[in-house]
Design a protein around this motif. Structure first.
Motif, short mmCIF file in Angstrom:
data_model
loop_
_atom_site.label_atom_id
_atom_site.label_comp_id
_atom_site.label_asym_id
_atom_site.label_seq_id
_atom_site.Cartn_x
_atom_site.Cartn_y
_atom_site.Cartn_z
N SER A 30 32.50 21.05 -76.02
CA SER A 30 32.95 21.98 -75.99
C SER A 30 33.90 22.18 -76.13
CB SER A 30 31.57 22.94 -75.43
OG SER A 30 30.80 22.18 -75.91
N VAL A 31 33.85 23.55 -76.62
CA VAL A 31 35.19 24.44 -76.37
C VAL A 31 35.22 25.77 -76.46
CG1 VAL A 31 36.63 22.81 -77.88
CG2 VAL A 31 35.51 24.71 -78.90
N TYR A 32 35.99 26.24 -75.43
CA TYR A 32 36.94 27.65 -75.41
C TYR A 32 37.84 28.36 -76.78
CZ TYR A 32 34.83 27.35 -71.10
OH TYR A 32 34.14 27.73 -69.45
N LEU A 33 37.54 29.21 -77.03
CA LEU A 33 39.16 30.05 -78.20
C LEU A 33 39.15 30.03 -78.06
CD1 LEU A 33 36.54 28.11 -81.46
CD2 LEU A 33 38.43 27.64 -80.46
N PHE A 34 41.03 31.21 -79.24
CA PHE A 34 41.92 31.95 -78.09
C PHE A 34 42.62 32.52 -79.55
CE2 PHE A 34 41.13 31.64 -73.97
CZ PHE A 34 40.11 30.65 -73.35
N TRP A 35 42.95 33.52 -80.32
CA TRP A 35 43.81 34.56 -81.28
C TRP A 35 44.72 34.78 -79.99
CZ3 TRP A 35 45.23 33.52 -85.67
CH2 TRP A 35 43.73 32.58 -86.72
N CYS A 91 46.32 30.47 -83.05
CA CYS A 91 45.01 30.48 -82.30
C CYS A 91 45.00 28.80 -81.69
CB CYS A 91 44.30 29.33 -83.77
SG CYS A 91 41.88 29.36 -83.59
N ALA A 92 44.08 28.80 -80.24
CA ALA A 92 44.14 28.23 -79.68
C ALA A 92 43.21 27.30 -78.86
CB ALA A 92 45.25 28.32 -78.28
N VAL A 93 43.13 26.66 -78.63
CA VAL A 93 41.44 25.90 -78.10
C VAL A 93 42.16 25.10 -76.73
CG1 VAL A 93 41.40 23.49 -79.22
CG2 VAL A 93 39.75 23.93 -78.77
N SER A 94 40.62 25.02 -75.46
CA SER A 94 40.91 24.04 -74.72
C SER A 94 39.50 24.26 -74.57
CB SER A 94 41.04 24.96 -73.13
OG SER A 94 39.90 26.48 -73.02
N GLY A 105 47.35 26.10 -82.71
CA GLY A 105 47.69 25.28 -83.44
C GLY A 105 49.56 26.44 -84.05
N LYS A 106 50.16 25.85 -85.09
CA LYS A 106 51.24 26.09 -85.89
C LYS A 106 51.84 27.77 -85.63
CE LYS A 106 51.93 21.30 -87.21
NZ LYS A 106 53.36 20.71 -89.08
N GLY A 107 50.40 28.15 -85.96
CA GLY A 107 50.87 29.68 -85.82
C GLY A 107 50.73 29.80 -87.78
N THR A 108 50.24 31.15 -87.27
CA THR A 108 50.78 32.06 -89.29
C THR A 108 51.33 33.66 -88.83
OG1 THR A 108 47.98 30.82 -89.67
CG2 THR A 108 49.17 32.86 -90.99
#
Lengths: 114, 115
Positions: A30-35, A91-94, A105-108
Protein backbone atom coordinates in the motif's frame (compact mmCIF):
# COMPACT_ATOMS: atom_id res chain seq x y z
CA UNK A 1 10.09 -1.14 -4.84
CA UNK A 2 7.73 1.47 -6.16
CA UNK A 3 7.69 3.12 -9.56
CA UNK A 4 5.75 5.96 -11.16
CA UNK A 5 4.82 6.53 -14.79
CA UNK A 6 3.70 9.90 -16.04
CA UNK A 7 2.37 9.18 -19.48
CA UNK A 8 2.71 12.66 -20.94
CA UNK A 9 5.95 14.61 -20.94
CA UNK A 10 4.19 17.75 -22.13
CA UNK A 11 0.55 18.87 -22.13
CA UNK A 12 -0.35 22.04 -24.05
CA UNK A 13 -3.71 23.57 -23.21
CA UNK A 14 -5.54 26.86 -23.69
CA UNK A 15 -6.39 29.10 -20.78
CA UNK A 16 -9.72 28.28 -19.08
CA UNK A 17 -9.77 24.78 -20.56
CA UNK A 18 -9.87 21.69 -18.31
CA UNK A 19 -6.77 19.56 -17.92
CA UNK A 20 -5.87 16.09 -16.70
CA UNK A 21 -2.30 15.00 -16.01
CA UNK A 22 -1.97 11.25 -15.85
CA UNK A 23 -0.04 9.25 -13.27
CA UNK A 24 0.16 5.50 -12.82
CA UNK A 25 2.15 3.75 -10.15
CA UNK A 26 3.41 0.28 -9.43
CA UNK A 27 3.83 -1.14 -5.95
CA UNK A 28 3.50 -4.47 -4.17
CA UNK A 29 2.43 -2.73 -0.95
CA UNK A 30 0.00 0.00 0.00
CA UNK A 31 1.17 3.48 -0.84
CA UNK A 32 0.92 7.18 -0.20
CA UNK A 33 0.63 9.37 -3.30
CA UNK A 34 1.69 12.95 -3.94
CA UNK A 35 1.67 15.61 -6.64
CA UNK A 36 4.36 18.28 -6.56
CA UNK A 37 4.61 21.38 -8.76
CA UNK A 38 7.78 23.13 -9.89
CA UNK A 39 7.36 26.66 -11.24
CA UNK A 40 10.18 28.01 -13.44
CA UNK A 41 13.38 28.59 -11.48
CA UNK A 42 11.78 27.51 -8.20
CA UNK A 43 11.92 24.49 -5.94
CA UNK A 44 9.22 21.84 -5.79
CA UNK A 45 6.19 22.44 -3.63
CA UNK A 46 3.48 20.05 -2.56
CA UNK A 47 0.23 20.38 -4.49
CA UNK A 48 -1.74 17.61 -2.77
CA UNK A 49 -1.38 14.20 -1.18
CA UNK A 50 -3.35 11.02 -0.60
CA UNK A 51 -2.63 9.20 2.63
CA UNK A 52 -5.96 7.48 3.42
CA UNK A 53 -9.70 8.09 3.49
CA UNK A 54 -11.55 9.76 0.66
CA UNK A 55 -10.10 8.88 -2.71
CA UNK A 56 -10.79 12.38 -4.06
CA UNK A 57 -8.16 14.77 -2.77
CA UNK A 58 -8.24 18.52 -3.15
CA UNK A 59 -5.11 20.61 -3.21
CA UNK A 60 -3.95 24.15 -3.69
CA UNK A 61 -4.80 26.37 -6.66
CA UNK A 62 -7.98 24.46 -7.54
CA UNK A 63 -6.28 21.16 -8.36
CA UNK A 64 -7.67 17.80 -7.34
CA UNK A 65 -6.67 14.17 -7.82
CA UNK A 66 -8.43 10.85 -7.52
CA UNK A 67 -6.82 7.71 -6.18
CA UNK A 68 -7.96 4.64 -8.10
CA UNK A 69 -6.54 1.53 -6.48
CA UNK A 70 -7.86 -0.92 -9.07
CA UNK A 71 -6.27 1.04 -11.90
CA UNK A 72 -3.23 2.06 -9.82
CA UNK A 73 -3.71 5.64 -10.93
CA UNK A 74 -3.62 9.07 -9.33
CA UNK A 75 -4.54 11.50 -12.11
CA UNK A 76 -4.41 15.25 -11.46
CA UNK A 77 -7.22 17.47 -12.73
CA UNK A 78 -8.23 21.09 -12.87
CA UNK A 79 -11.52 22.24 -14.43
CA UNK A 80 -10.17 25.57 -15.71
CA UNK A 81 -6.48 26.41 -15.99
CA UNK A 82 -4.75 29.77 -15.82
CA UNK A 83 -1.59 31.02 -17.49
CA UNK A 84 0.02 30.95 -14.06
CA UNK A 85 -0.45 27.16 -13.88
CA UNK A 86 2.32 26.75 -16.44
CA UNK A 87 4.84 24.58 -14.60
CA UNK A 88 6.24 21.07 -14.33
CA UNK A 89 4.15 18.62 -12.33
CA UNK A 90 5.60 15.56 -10.63
CA UNK A 91 3.72 12.56 -9.30
CA UNK A 92 5.39 10.69 -6.43
CA UNK A 93 4.76 7.56 -4.37
CA UNK A 94 6.01 6.12 -1.11
CA UNK A 95 5.07 2.98 0.75
CA UNK A 96 2.75 3.63 3.65
CA UNK A 97 4.58 1.80 6.41
CA UNK A 98 7.99 2.13 7.92
CA UNK A 99 10.61 4.32 6.36
CA UNK A 100 10.26 5.08 2.65
CA UNK A 101 11.69 7.65 0.31
CA UNK A 102 9.57 9.37 -2.29
CA UNK A 103 9.87 7.89 -5.79
CA UNK A 104 9.10 10.46 -8.47
CA UNK A 105 7.85 10.24 -12.02
CA UNK A 106 9.66 12.02 -14.85
CA UNK A 107 7.31 14.97 -14.74
CA UNK A 108 4.73 16.53 -17.04
CA UNK A 109 5.22 20.03 -18.35
CA UNK A 110 1.88 21.87 -18.43
CA UNK A 111 1.96 24.69 -20.99
CA UNK A 112 -1.01 27.06 -20.76
CA UNK A 113 -1.44 29.54 -23.58
CA UNK A 114 -3.91 32.41 -24.03
CA UNK B 1 15.68 30.36 7.81
CA UNK B 2 12.24 30.44 6.29
CA UNK B 3 12.92 27.73 3.75
CA UNK B 4 15.49 25.21 2.59
CA UNK B 5 18.55 27.06 1.37
CA UNK B 6 21.04 25.60 -1.11
CA UNK B 7 24.36 26.92 -2.34
CA UNK B 8 25.78 27.52 -4.79
CA UNK B 9 22.76 28.01 -7.04
CA UNK B 10 24.98 27.45 -10.06
CA UNK B 11 28.34 25.73 -10.36
CA UNK B 12 30.39 25.19 -13.49
CA UNK B 13 33.41 22.97 -13.10
CA UNK B 14 35.91 21.08 -15.18
CA UNK B 15 35.87 17.33 -15.47
CA UNK B 16 37.97 15.75 -12.75
CA UNK B 17 37.51 18.52 -10.18
CA UNK B 18 35.79 18.00 -6.82
CA UNK B 19 32.66 19.97 -5.91
CA UNK B 20 30.78 20.58 -2.67
CA UNK B 21 27.10 21.43 -2.54
CA UNK B 22 25.54 22.74 0.62
CA UNK B 23 22.06 22.45 2.04
CA UNK B 24 20.64 24.36 5.00
CA UNK B 25 17.32 22.74 6.00
CA UNK B 26 14.38 24.36 7.71
CA UNK B 27 15.19 24.82 11.38
CA UNK B 28 13.95 21.89 13.46
CA UNK B 29 13.56 19.51 10.53
CA UNK B 30 15.17 16.23 11.49
CA UNK B 31 14.99 14.55 8.09
CA UNK B 32 17.03 15.70 5.11
CA UNK B 33 17.08 14.28 1.60
CA UNK B 34 19.24 14.77 -1.48
CA UNK B 35 17.81 14.18 -4.94
CA UNK B 36 19.30 14.61 -8.40
CA UNK B 37 17.33 15.89 -11.39
CA UNK B 38 18.95 15.31 -14.75
CA UNK B 39 17.58 17.00 -17.85
CA UNK B 40 14.33 15.38 -18.95
CA UNK B 41 14.37 12.95 -16.03
CA UNK B 42 12.46 12.67 -12.81
CA UNK B 43 13.97 13.17 -9.41
CA UNK B 44 16.47 10.49 -8.49
CA UNK B 45 16.90 9.76 -4.77
CA UNK B 46 20.48 9.93 -3.53
CA UNK B 47 20.57 9.84 0.29
CA UNK B 48 18.43 10.34 3.39
CA UNK B 49 19.55 11.68 6.76
CA UNK B 50 17.72 11.36 10.05
CA UNK B 51 19.62 13.67 12.32
CA UNK B 52 23.26 13.22 11.45
CA UNK B 53 23.02 9.55 10.53
CA UNK B 54 22.24 8.27 7.05
CA UNK B 55 20.00 5.20 7.28
CA UNK B 56 19.55 5.13 3.51
CA UNK B 57 22.32 6.00 1.11
CA UNK B 58 21.26 3.48 -1.50
CA UNK B 59 20.85 6.10 -4.21
CA UNK B 60 24.43 7.37 -4.26
CA UNK B 61 25.53 6.42 -7.79
CA UNK B 62 29.19 5.70 -7.07
CA UNK B 63 31.88 6.02 -4.44
CA UNK B 64 32.71 9.43 -5.90
CA UNK B 65 29.59 10.70 -4.16
CA UNK B 66 29.46 11.25 -0.41
CA UNK B 67 27.41 13.32 1.99
CA UNK B 68 27.52 14.34 5.60
CA UNK B 69 25.35 16.25 7.99
CA UNK B 70 26.18 18.15 11.12
CA UNK B 71 23.63 17.33 13.80
CA UNK B 72 20.20 18.33 12.55
CA UNK B 73 21.64 21.17 10.54
CA UNK B 74 23.66 21.73 7.41
CA UNK B 75 24.42 18.94 4.96
CA UNK B 76 27.15 18.82 2.35
CA UNK B 77 27.09 16.67 -0.77
CA UNK B 78 30.55 16.10 -2.21
CA UNK B 79 31.27 14.81 -5.69
CA UNK B 80 34.87 13.84 -6.31
CA UNK B 81 36.53 13.68 -9.73
CA UNK B 82 33.41 15.00 -11.46
CA UNK B 83 32.30 13.52 -14.75
CA UNK B 84 30.09 15.04 -17.44
CA UNK B 85 27.25 12.68 -16.50
CA UNK B 86 27.20 14.32 -13.06
CA UNK B 87 25.73 17.45 -14.67
CA UNK B 88 22.31 17.92 -13.09
CA UNK B 89 20.32 19.94 -10.62
CA UNK B 90 20.91 18.66 -7.10
CA UNK B 91 17.89 19.19 -4.89
CA UNK B 92 17.78 19.11 -1.14
CA UNK B 93 14.61 18.65 0.89
CA UNK B 94 13.81 18.52 4.57
CA UNK B 95 10.94 17.26 6.65
CA UNK B 96 9.92 17.31 10.28
CA UNK B 97 8.54 13.81 10.21
CA UNK B 98 10.42 10.63 10.86
CA UNK B 99 8.16 8.66 8.53
CA UNK B 100 7.64 9.79 4.98
CA UNK B 101 3.92 10.39 5.33
CA UNK B 102 3.87 14.02 4.52
CA UNK B 103 5.40 16.95 2.85
CA UNK B 104 8.99 17.41 1.86
CA UNK B 105 10.12 21.02 1.64
CA UNK B 106 12.51 21.51 -1.26
CA UNK B 107 15.24 24.05 -1.88
CA UNK B 108 15.67 25.65 -5.28
CA UNK B 109 18.54 23.37 -6.14
CA UNK B 110 22.17 23.63 -7.14
CA UNK B 111 22.72 23.41 -10.89
CA UNK B 112 25.99 21.64 -11.61
CA UNK B 113 27.56 21.76 -15.06
CA UNK B 114 30.65 19.65 -15.69
CA UNK B 115 32.57 20.68 -18.80
Amino acid sequence: AQSVTQLDSQVPVFEEAPVELRCNYSSSVSVYLFWYVQYPNQGLQLLLKYLSGSTLVKGINGFEAEFNKSQTSFHLRKPSVHISDTAEYFCAVSKNSGYSTLTFGKGTMLLVSP
Amino acid sequence: GAGVSQSPSNKVTEKGKDVELRCDPISGHTALYWYRQRLGQGLEFLIYFQGNSAPDKSGLPSDRFSAERTGESVSTLTIQRTQQEDSAVYLCASSSRRKNTGELFFGEGSRLTVL
